[in-house]
Scaffold this motif. Sequence first.
Motif, PDB file in Angstrom:
ATOM      1  N   ASN A 183       0.909  -1.120  -0.134  1.00  0.00           N
ATOM      2  CA  ASN A 183       0.117   0.159  -0.138  1.00  0.00           C
ATOM      3  C   ASN A 183       0.976   1.242   0.155  1.00  0.00           C
ATOM      4  OD1 ASN A 183      -2.217   1.844   0.242  1.00  0.00           O
ATOM      5  ND2 ASN A 183      -2.626   1.041   2.335  1.00  0.00           N
ATOM      6  N   SER A 216      -4.519  -3.086  -8.998  1.00  0.00           N
ATOM      7  CA  SER A 216      -4.148  -3.286  -7.396  1.00  0.00           C
ATOM      8  C   SER A 216      -4.686  -4.772  -7.467  1.00  0.00           C
ATOM      9  CB  SER A 216      -4.932  -2.428  -6.791  1.00  0.00           C
ATOM     10  OG  SER A 216      -5.098  -2.928  -5.288  1.00  0.00           O
ATOM     11  N   SER A 268      -5.370  -5.967  -4.322  1.00  0.00           N
ATOM     12  CA  SER A 268      -5.493  -5.624  -2.802  1.00  0.00           C
ATOM     13  C   SER A 268      -6.971  -6.427  -2.619  1.00  0.00           C
ATOM     14  CB  SER A 268      -5.491  -4.360  -2.280  1.00  0.00           C
ATOM     15  OG  SER A 268      -5.957  -4.302  -1.143  1.00  0.00           O
TER      16      SER A 268
END
Lengths: 736, 218
Positions: A443, A466, A468
Amino acid sequence: MKIDRRSFLALGIGAAAGTAFTPLPWKLTDDLSIWTQNWPWTPVPEDGDAYYDHSVCTLCPGGCGILVRKINDRIVKIEGMPSHPVNRGGICALGISGPQLLYGPDRVIAPMKRSGARGEGKWTTLSWDDAIAEVLDRLKKLEADNKTEHLACICDTDRGTVPQLFKRMLSLFGSPNFMTTPSMYDSYEAVLKKMHGRKDTLDIGFDFENTDFILSFGSGVIEGWGSPVRMIMANSAWKTKKAKQIQIEQRLSNTAASSNGLFAVKPGTEADLALGLACVIMEEELYDKAFTGAYSTGFPEFRNMVTKNYNPDVVAEKTGIERHLIIELARHFASAGTSSLAICGRGKGQTAGSMMEFMAVHSLNALVGKINTPGGVWSVEHPDYIPWAKEMNVRAAIAGKKRIDEAGSPVYPDSLSLLNRLPSKILESKESPIEMLFVSNANPAYTLAGTDKVIEALGKIPFIVSFSSYMDETADQADLILPNHIYLERYQDVPVRGGLARPVIGLTRPVVEPQYDTMHSGDVVLKLAKGLGGQVGEGFPWDDYKDCLEKTMADRWKELEETGFWTDEAYQPKPWAGAFGGTYGKFAFSDTILPLPDLEGDVKDYPLILIPKESMRISSSHIGDTPFTVKTVPDTELKGKTLVIEINPRTGKEQGLADGKDAVLKTPLGQVRVKVSFFEGIMPGLMAMPKGLGHTAYGKYLKGKGASYNALVGPMEDPVSGQDISWGIRARISRV
Amino acid sequence: MTTSDHKAKGDAPDKAPKGREGSSFGIIVSFFLIGFGLSMAVGWIAFPKLLYSEKQQPFDFNHAIHMDLVDEGCESCHLFREDGTYAGVPTLDQCSGCHEDAQSDSPDEEIFVNEYVANQQEVPWLIYSKQPDCVFFSHAVHVKTAEMECAECHGDIGTSESLKVYRENRITGYSQDIWGANIAGLKKNTWDRMKMDDCGSCHLERMGSKGPCFQCHK
């Protein structure tokens, strides 16, 4: 005889009085209170058979083994695994709150494409096929334009199969720009390369369990440094066996409070103190002559440099520590029991440190002969279990291509990755030299120093993907989110890089079915590689990620699957005779005084210094705090939604502040409204700010609470390693 | 009209009003007592009857017969799992080991074998000692560590030849056994009640303290 109104009144009073002499009101009150607990909308945990499944926690680099308690298919508790070599049954607050990350509201529940401006938070979901097709289109365009090195990837680490799959895809595609989140291990690895002379990367290890004297240069030994649970257990063991721990730090942290002595040096002079101690040890002939004589080079030069520049008088002046204390500390360190060791890496070790400081501290260990000896500092060989990570054809694909961060270049030969240099490299170019960025398990928009610049740089990158699992700050800046399963839903090898004294590989296992429409990032990489075809596709011969993992682990797979970890129980570091590389095969002392960057900010405008305050209760890595851990943050760090700054009462009063009152904290990078907490345990002239708060992403439990340290502090580049060694910034504070 | 007026006019006001007042007072007292008595009757007799509904178990069970057949007392069937957790009421799997076919001509066993074992369906026993979900209770700590007898809390169920009627509190849904059969909450034996105060008094007596809230309410 007349029955009137009063008679009925009497009847009522009699009834009321009578009722009071029966159990009715009391029993009814009790029953009603229980009834309210059983309202159908009150959440009640499902009942069923309880059983345990084992896995490994990945929420920090610690690598703890966990036992996951389940009722039917739902995880209800996470406990430490008693048989695991790292944590031996222990677990931290973040680790036990893992179920909140699994079932909590901040998950990215399907592939998503940005539909508004960056950071606006407008997303539309799309299918996995469409999402992967979009990434493939863009990759193919880069390939067609002969701009393959314009692809970059940021991972939390380069260890393990998943980061290596990313790296392999990048390399075969033609990009050397694989970067990792910085940490103190980068500095330690560079030190091992420089001083141990080994070309391969070694892990730093500390034999804490067998040491008698620990000299910590600002390391938060019980505040998340190294492998946190192991460190807390080691700390308890030191107390039992009466080992000594000395802390060198500017404030009375929990580690300092549990130590046997606190040396509050002037900030930034830690390396001076280390060399001052070395000077005393050499002048008083307390060093290990066997080691310095036969197994080291450059010792006479080192001795000359240190005795000339770092005698106790000079060091006392520089550090603010009295001369006799420096001498006493050096004597203790050199003669303590059977073993002593010095460690560095500030706080949790989430930032790199200066080469000057790390080499000075490592020289101290070398002087007393505590390199690769029981209770000392070890260079731990890699288990080296990913044979395909070193294939020559993969390296050849990027031969001659330059990394954007210049890591490994002649300027920074000992660094493998310099992610901290990426934002400035992008910002100083008219068009971003990176056109496509993958971010996995990292991050950077929150964890890198100088948040504004980082976000500005990310803003210049045309396409960010991303991987994530959570809606973090970097995902917020992405164009496409391809959510990974979280660690409780996936297989992944976890080689531990936590300063352990032996190699340990853990295995996360899917203890529950994926809760949402997510996909293992390893599988996404395989799909992308196969979609690209050609040289890239051929480089990924596995059916899926699990196939890759099983084949890579080979003989170790069965053990990993059954016990959750692999380790070399009998591991011993190489003896001095074979431990070192370089021209002479010896430990290399350095007589160079390495330059240190100045603290950012003008003393006149910013008379104070702001330093971070790190704690186990606040996760400051790419994983945000859970609702549970946020609740554990004391009001000396976060009051309501306002950040609390720690300041010495004397300095506070000089600045016109009052304890508990509001103030404005300003650094060259920005300002924030804070509350002031007067604390005698911090050096005058300094302010400490909790690190890990002030998220602008994640959900209601974390977003907007406190302020972000990284938003107020810029990077400080080490001239030798190129790493960001930022440990503070000049600042001022005024009442409102 | 005031007293002074009566006096002034030379009346003899004392007798007649006194009689009226006396009878009025008597009526008031009577009504008071009627109200008192009725509410006592409601509170002590009608309320307990209204509060609980009677439910029958799916079929009857003879603990005494089973106790004669097993070696380890209650724990033979109400066992502790390997991880130390308490398994509670035996599951169908445990029972069907012996009761795959009927072992006797008992009509209750016939119901068990034909309706539950044959259909592989767990018996929906009504649990007399079921506590609310907000209470954490470890049988292992009490039985294994503190070496308490099962009967201390549950009574001598092991010798019972049939199951008693399950009385369910209409408001809370829990068994009458939690509050106890005595509506006033009085008890003679340790197993007569299972309320928090009963846990507390035992803890106070044996451990010197009732313990912190979170010991049971986690």
